[in-house]
Each structure stands twice: as C-alpha cells, then as structure tokens.
Design an enzyme around this catalytic site. Structure first.
Site, PDB file in Angstrom:
ATOM      1  N   ASP A 110       0.861  -1.172   0.000  1.00 16.72           N
ATOM      2  CA  ASP A 110       0.000   0.000   0.000  1.00 16.72           C
ATOM      3  C   ASP A 110       0.904   1.230   0.000  1.00 16.72           C
ATOM      4  O   ASP A 110       2.125   1.139   0.139  1.00 16.72           O
ATOM      5  CB  ASP A 110      -0.975  -0.030   1.198  1.00 16.72           C
ATOM      6  CG  ASP A 110      -2.191   0.869   0.956  1.00 16.72           C
ATOM      7  OD1 ASP A 110      -2.145   1.716   0.028  1.00 16.72           O
ATOM      8  OD2 ASP A 110      -3.182   0.753   1.695  1.00 16.72           O
TER       9      ASP A 110
HETATM   10  C1  BGC Z   1      -5.112   3.170   0.401  1.00 14.04           C
HETATM   11  C2  BGC Z   1      -5.336   2.152  -0.690  1.00 14.04           C
HETATM   12  C3  BGC Z   1      -5.250   2.820  -2.041  1.00 14.04           C
HETATM   13  C4  BGC Z   1      -3.926   3.530  -2.171  1.00 14.04           C
HETATM   14  C5  BGC Z   1      -3.737   4.199  -3.504  1.00 14.04           C
HETATM   15  C6  BGC Z   1      -3.880   4.034   0.162  1.00 14.04           C
HETATM   16  O1  BGC Z   1      -3.825   5.089   1.051  1.00 14.04           O
HETATM   17  O2  BGC Z   1      -4.996   2.500   1.643  1.00 14.04           O
HETATM   18  O3  BGC Z   1      -6.575   1.527  -0.513  1.00 14.04           O
HETATM   19  O4  BGC Z   1      -5.415   1.880  -3.056  1.00 14.04           O
HETATM   20  O5  BGC Z   1      -3.842   4.524  -1.165  1.00 14.04           O
HETATM   21  O6  BGC Z   1      -4.567   5.283  -3.651  1.00 14.04           O
END
Ligand code: BGC
Length: 763
Positions: free
Chosen positions: A305
C-alpha cells in the site's frame, strides 16, 4: 537488524502441517469453484527472456510504482529512463480525453525511448465506477452494493468501470476491497461490502470477474484484492492502528472474501497497511507467503500500500529505517512498492531504488527474490495485454465514459433499505406539498462520499449527478409542490425557517448523514448524527408533520433520531443516481428491496455486535432468554429491510440433507416458496442463514450461506432454488489458541429461511 524467521524449508513444513491446498479449496467453494484457479503455472518465454535481459536497475525499476505527476509529460523520456518505473499511478487531470492523451505520451516514451521498452501498468482507485474522471458514472459505494445483494449487477458495474479505465489508458484497479465491515467507527467502513463473509465473497468475486473480463484475448484491466489481510478491525476503531485477530476468526471469517477474489482470478493483491497480532502486514511472511502463496495458491503480483515501508518506521515503530523496512517488505513477498508522490523523509523513488540495489549487493535480498517479483510483475502486464496493446484510445473516450447511467440508477434503487415506516411511505399521489430539507438534500459531494473525483470527495469539479432534491422535484406528481430549505451538516442557523416550512407541508423529507471522507479522516467516535441534524429532526417532528428521514452515510449513522421519524430510508452513498433512486422509492414507483449488509448498533457502546458473533449476544443468569437488559439488541439487525408489500416463505427443503464430510465443499440447494401476499409487485432478497448448536467449539449465531433476489407480482408465488454451501460454517477446531486446519466438522447444522429451519447433517 531483525532476523528473518521463515525460510523455504519451514514454508514447506507449514504447508504440509496445515493441509495447504485444503484451505484454498475450502474457501474457493464459497464462490462455487472447486479449487483456486489462477491458471498461471510458468512465466511465458517473453517474460522469462525479459527477466534474463534486465539489469538489476531495470528490475528494481519494474518493482517501483510512482505517481504519474513525477513524470513530466513535456519530456517524459528523461524521467522514465532514470526511474524505469514498472507502474504509474494517479491521473494528471479529471478530463478523460486529456488523461488518455497524457497516458499515451508517457507510454510512447516508455515503449520507444527506454532500452527494453517495457510498458508501464497504470493503476488507480476506480472503486465505485471510474470515480477519477469527469463525466463518468459513479455507482454506489460498496456498502450500498452489499445492500443490493446482487452479484450480477456488481459484475456489470465492474465491467463498465474497466471499459472506461482502458480507453483512458489505465489498466489496473486498486479494487475490490475484501475487508469485512466490522467496526463502523473505522473511516473505511463504506469501502467494503458487508460484515458477512459469504455475502462479501460473492461481491468481491463478481467485481474481480467484471474488472478482468477478457477482451481481444486479454484481461481488460487487472483487479487488486485489498488489503491483505485483516485490515478492517483495528482494535480501537482507528485506521491503521493495531489489530488483534485470533486465528479461528481470521481463517473462518476474514480470509474468505480475499480467497474469493483470488479464486475469481485477481491479478494482484494489495497489502494491509496495519499491523496484525503485533506484526505489520507488510513485514509478514506468514501472511504474504505462507497464507497468501502457499495456502491460498495466489500466483499473481503483490503490491504494497501507499508509503507503507515508511509506515513500518513512523506508524508502527517497527523497522529502524527505510532500508530495513525495504528489506523486510521485499523479503516478506512484496513485489512492487507504491512510492509516495513527493519525498517524505527520503521515502521516494530514488531512495527506494538505491536502497533496494544496496540490499541486493549486500546479499540481504536475493537475486532470486528480485527475479520472482519481476516475473510476477511482467506476467501481470502480459495478462492485461500491455505488450500488444499498451495505448489509450482517446477517440473512443466520449462514448464510453458515460456508460452505466441506467445501471447506476438500478443498483442505487435496489440498495434502498427501508428501516422504519408507520405507513407514511410510499407518498401518495394526493400529497399536496413536500418540504425537502437537511444537509444532503442538494449535495452532490455528500451523496458521492470519498474517493469521488478526489480522495476526500468531490471538490470544485462535480460529476453529472442528480441530487435528492432534483430527483423528488422530477418524480413528484404535477399536483405536488416541492419546497426546499437547506440546512448544514453541523449547524442549524435557520431553525425558524425550517419550522415554518414544515408547518405548511404535508410531509417533510429530511436528507441527513455525513459529508465525504476517506481513510483515517473518516474515523469517528460516535454513530449519533451531529447535534444540528438531531435538532433539525426534532424541530420538524414537533410540528406534527410526518417526517421521512433519508440517511446518506458511509456507515450506520443515526441513533435516537429514528424515534422522531415517521419513516426512514438508508440510502448509503448512492452516487450519481441518488436522486431518481430515492425519489422512486419515496413515491412508490420502486418498492424498496435492500437489506442491511451490516448490523446497525444503538451506538458505539455496543460494538462489535455482529450477526456472526459467537453466542451469547445477551446474557442473563436464567438461561439466555428474555434478557433483563436489551442493550445488546441492535437498532436494526443484519439483513433488515422493509417493503411496501409482504412476503411469506413456505416449504423449506435442503438438498441433499446429508453430506459426507469430504464433500463439504460441494454445493447444496436450498429450495423455498416465496409468496407475495400484498397488493403491490416487489423484489425481495431471500437470505439463507446457517448456524450450529453444540459443536466442539462455538459457532457464529448466524451466517449467510446463500441468497437470491426475486421479483414477484402482487399475489404471485414462486419456488426459488438457492445455491448454498455449508462452508461459511467451517471452523478451526481445537482449544483457544488452536492453529489447526479449517474444517467442516461432522454433525448437524441448521439452515433457515425466515422462521423455518431444516437440518443438514455432515457425516
Ligand atoms: C489506500 C489504498 C489505495 C492507495 C492508492 C492508500 O492510502 O490504503 O486503498 O489503493 O492509497 O490510492
């Protein structure tokens, strides 16, 4: 430096010990498949040759995902040659044509002006439609999709989303969320489908199938099942704080939706940003290798993530520095790192790549691990057709982005969940005047929620949406006058105006709820509506005019407010078609058929009161009946949802009534007669629940084991065959800290529809 605790041989031991594929097979059965079938056995020659040809720098480039904004479109080649990114993310514009053109400019430079010309895979969060671009249809958020209990519609929404993504040059969707919704304090509650693993599994699998629909011989876009695993129940309800899950609960309840997405073919998995049982998921070989790869059989690509190597240091206080975090994460099985756009204390593409190269040079990360990661990344690119078809199609954008308008209305309508009704609804054609009020009556931002043309929701640019006010104005019969008095989410400065308008109206529709939010910014300590909204409802109700509350919120928001409402409708975050969906329901053109996919508690003091908790829910010394206090009874139970007609069930039958234990993954059929006894046509969802009394361990009080949506004319009766399975009652046997296999134990199980119950015996 931390010591790596798992090596190849202990992994194999673990597999043998735990029964390996048995877990995958058991969980695959949730979505009616007999085994995990990702179908990727060996990398193609193209992939293998590319891996052979690549320098370490090029490999580390593949393992890097960067924000597209870091590659200037005026001169993309220089930065692309420098970072050689395997993936880009986030869009440089809301304008779909510009997005497509910009994607092509960068991709052309990638393909033509870098040594090997390997196209990047472009990822975005299109989590409820292509919510990143102007003009696109934005569907209900997932908790609303959960309320519709309609896997076909979920698949179709995902298919439309993937079409809009591909023409605009994006190929990888960070969706679907497979995290269960267990704690409504958590700011990401609305991103998941349900608290129930079976319902969530069906919808996760449907979305994966829709995103990964084949076109021209390849998958149109790749899905990312996230956030692996156990992200959604932080102990204190706050995002990315520590979670504690016993293995029994983890294996039987949390894993199935992830497994369903993997079984449906998901190309990628995104890792949980939190820590689980004292270990950040990003550093957990147990999660990312033993469970994900060896037990669930996942063969795709694993992405971190956003910024999560850094979080291992600053959020979890675990790794000492970015280099250690990188070593732990890559060795735990992360194939690609999602690097933040601007450098945060050295967490940027340049630093990450330098550190990873040093780790390989020092022997702390093996070349085999790097090659494995790059193979997974290139195989993913091949599966989404990037080597043959890397470009966006700007000329097709216009026709495609607006697709799905009807579907958005249909799904939003199916999700509408009538919570209470004293007979005020549906509004009759003789309703003379309707006062529409409340903070979300005329707010595109509030009906969209977060992740809608902006991470924290709609800003200056609005999608093509119809608000509830507009919907009611359009749907109201010619003889009905509609007036509007706006109020705020957190302030009520015009109480006198509202009171005066309510006194003159025949009925008041108060659209209540929450403003948009995403992630930790949406964490809350209360489920009560803000004071201003409670006062609004009380003020209006005091006039004696019947008042209908429509809740638009990312979670079960509202507690005492229901005492003052004549009728209430949960609308979730319905997206662009909020107006027609709510209005059709209020005026009775649509008969509400949504059912709560989560339990609605009386307040945070009741948490976590889930429908699949182990018994007892309520305790009294006399034997757990008629409890002296009703504090554990939720405000509205899981599956609650009223209709304008009545449905009766009859003649429940479970086929076969007996199942050998070794065939526990086989499908069952639950047959039931459904009779519409009222005088209106309507749709209803028929849920089949399962439980078990007196087993070797406790069983959930209730889990969904099958469901079907049916449509019946007034007076009509039909026989429904519901595909079902006993797998949601699989458990880990043994004492309190057991780490045994997931099994369907022998014995009797109770399957119910309405108040009828039949026994299924596993022998
Ligand atoms: C979130 C994810 C997301 C990623 C990209 C993160 O902060 O936890 O769910 O896909 O950002 O935007």
């Amino acid at each position: 430096m931390r010591k790596d605790t798992t090596n190849g041989s202990s992994r194999r031991d673990f597999m043998q010990h735990s029964g390996g594929i048995a877990l995958a097979a058991a969980l695959a059965g949730y979505i009616g498949e007999s085994a995990v079938a990702t179908g990727r056995t060996a990398p193609s020659d193209r992939v293998a040759n590319l891996v052979d040809e690549m320098t370490l720098e090029e490999k580390v480039g593949q393992m890097t995902q960067m924000a597209a904004s870091e590659i200037q479109s005026e001169n993309p080649a220089e930065a692309l040659r420098k970072y050689k990114p395997g993936s880009l993310m986030y869009l440089p514009s809301f304008d779909p044509k510009e997005v497509a053109r910009e994607s092509n400019v960068r991709q052309k430079a990638m393909v033509e002006d870098t040594r090997l010309g390997v196209p990047f895979v472009y990822g975005i969060d299109s989590v409820h439609g292509n919510n990143n671009i102007q003009g696109a249809t934005i569907f209900p958020h997932n908790h609303g999709v959960g309320a519709a209990w309609d896997a076909d519609a979920a698949e179709e929404m995902a298919s439309i989303t993937s079409r809009t993504m591909r023409v605009t040059g994006t190929h990888w969707n960070f969706s679907p969320v497979a995290d269960l919704q267990r704690d409504p304090r958590w700011g990401r509650f609305y991103e998941g489908f349900s608290e129930d693993p079976y319902l969530a599994s069906q919808l996760v699998a449907a979305k994966v199938r829709g995103y990964e629909e084949r076109t021209n011989g390849y998958k149109r876009t790749g899905a990312s099942v996230k956030h692996f695993a156990g992200y959604s129940e932080p102990a204190n309800g706050n995002d990315r704080t520590s979670a504690l899950l016993p293995y029994r609960t983890f294996a039987s309840t949390f894993l199935p939706p992830y497994a369903a997405g993997i079984t449906a073919g998901a190309e990628t998995v995104m890792v949980n940003s939190g820590s689980l049982n004292g270990v950040p998921a990003h550093a957990s070989k147990e999660l990312l290798i033993d469970i994900l790869r060896d037990q669930l059989g996942f063969e795709g690509m694993v992405v971190s993530d956003w910024h999560d190597f850094f979080r291992m240091i600053k959020v979890h206080g675990f790794a000492e520095d970015l280099k250690e975090a990188t070593r732990l994460g890559i060795n735990a099985g992360i194939d690609m790192y999602m690097v933040p756009a601007a450098s945060i204390e050295g967490d940027d593409a340049e630093g990450y790549q330098r550190r990873l190269i040093e780790l390989v040079d020092e022997g702390s990360v093996s070349m085999e691990r790097i090659d494995e990661a790059v193979t997974n990344i290139l195989a993913f690119k091949e599966n989404v057709g990037l080597f043959d078809d890397p470009y966006a199609e700007p000329e097709k954008v216009e026709g495609v982005v607006s697709e799905g308008r009807d579907l958005a209305r249909e799904v939003a309508t199916e999700s509408m969940t009538m919570l209470t009704n004293d007979g005020t609804l549906p509004l009759g054609s003789d309703t003379g005047s309707v006062l529409v009020t409340g903070p979300s009556a005329d707010s595109v931002a509030n009906q969209m929620g977060g992740w809608s043309l902006g991470w924290q929701g709609v800003g200056d640019i609005e999608p093509p949406a119809t608000t509830v006010l507009d919907g009611i104005s359009e749907a109201a019969p010619g003889s009905t006058s509609v007036t509007h008095v706006p109020t705020g989410l957190h302030e009520l400065s015009n109480e006198d105006d509202v009171r005066a308008a309510a006194e003159c109206a025949d009925v008041v529709v108060a659209v209540l709820g929450e403003g948009p939010y995403a992630e930790e910014q949406g964490d809350t300590d209360t489920l009560a509506l803000p004071d201003a909204q409670r006062r609004l409802v009380e003020t209006v109700a005091e006039t004696g005019t019947p008042t209908v509350g429509v809740i638009m919120a990312g979670r079960p928001r509202g507690t005492s407010v229901f005492d003052h409402l004549s009728a209430s409708l949960m609308a979730y975050l319905p997206g662009t078609a909020a107006g027609p969906a709510v209005a059709a329901t209020l005026f009775g053109d649509a008969n509400p058929s949504g059912r709560l996919p989560f339990t609605w508690p009386k307040g945070t003091g009741q948490l976590l009161n889930l429908h699949n908790n182990f018994p007892p829910d309520e305790f009294n010394e006399e034997g757990n009946t008629e409890p002296p206090q009703s504090h554990e009874t939720p405000l509205f139970p899981f599956g609650h949802g009223m209709s304008y007609t009545e449905f009766e069930y009859g003649n429940l039958e479970v086929r076969p009534p007996k199942l050998p234990q070794k065939a526990a993954t086989d499908e069952l059929t639950v047959s039931v007669s459904v009779h519409n006894t009222g005088d209106r046509a309507g749709e209803t969802v028929v849920p089949v629940y399962g439980t078990r009394e007196h087993g070797e361990v406790l069983y959930p009080q209730q889990v969904v084991v099958g469901f079907e949506r049916v449509s019946l004319d007034a007076g009509e009766t039909t026989r429904v065959d519901i595909r079902s399975t006993v797998l949601p009652l699989a458990t880990v046997l043994g004492d309190v800290f057991s780490r045994g296999e997931l099994v369907v134990d022998t014995g009797e199980y109770q399957l119910s529809v309405g108040d009828m119950t039949e026994t299924l015996t596993v022998v």
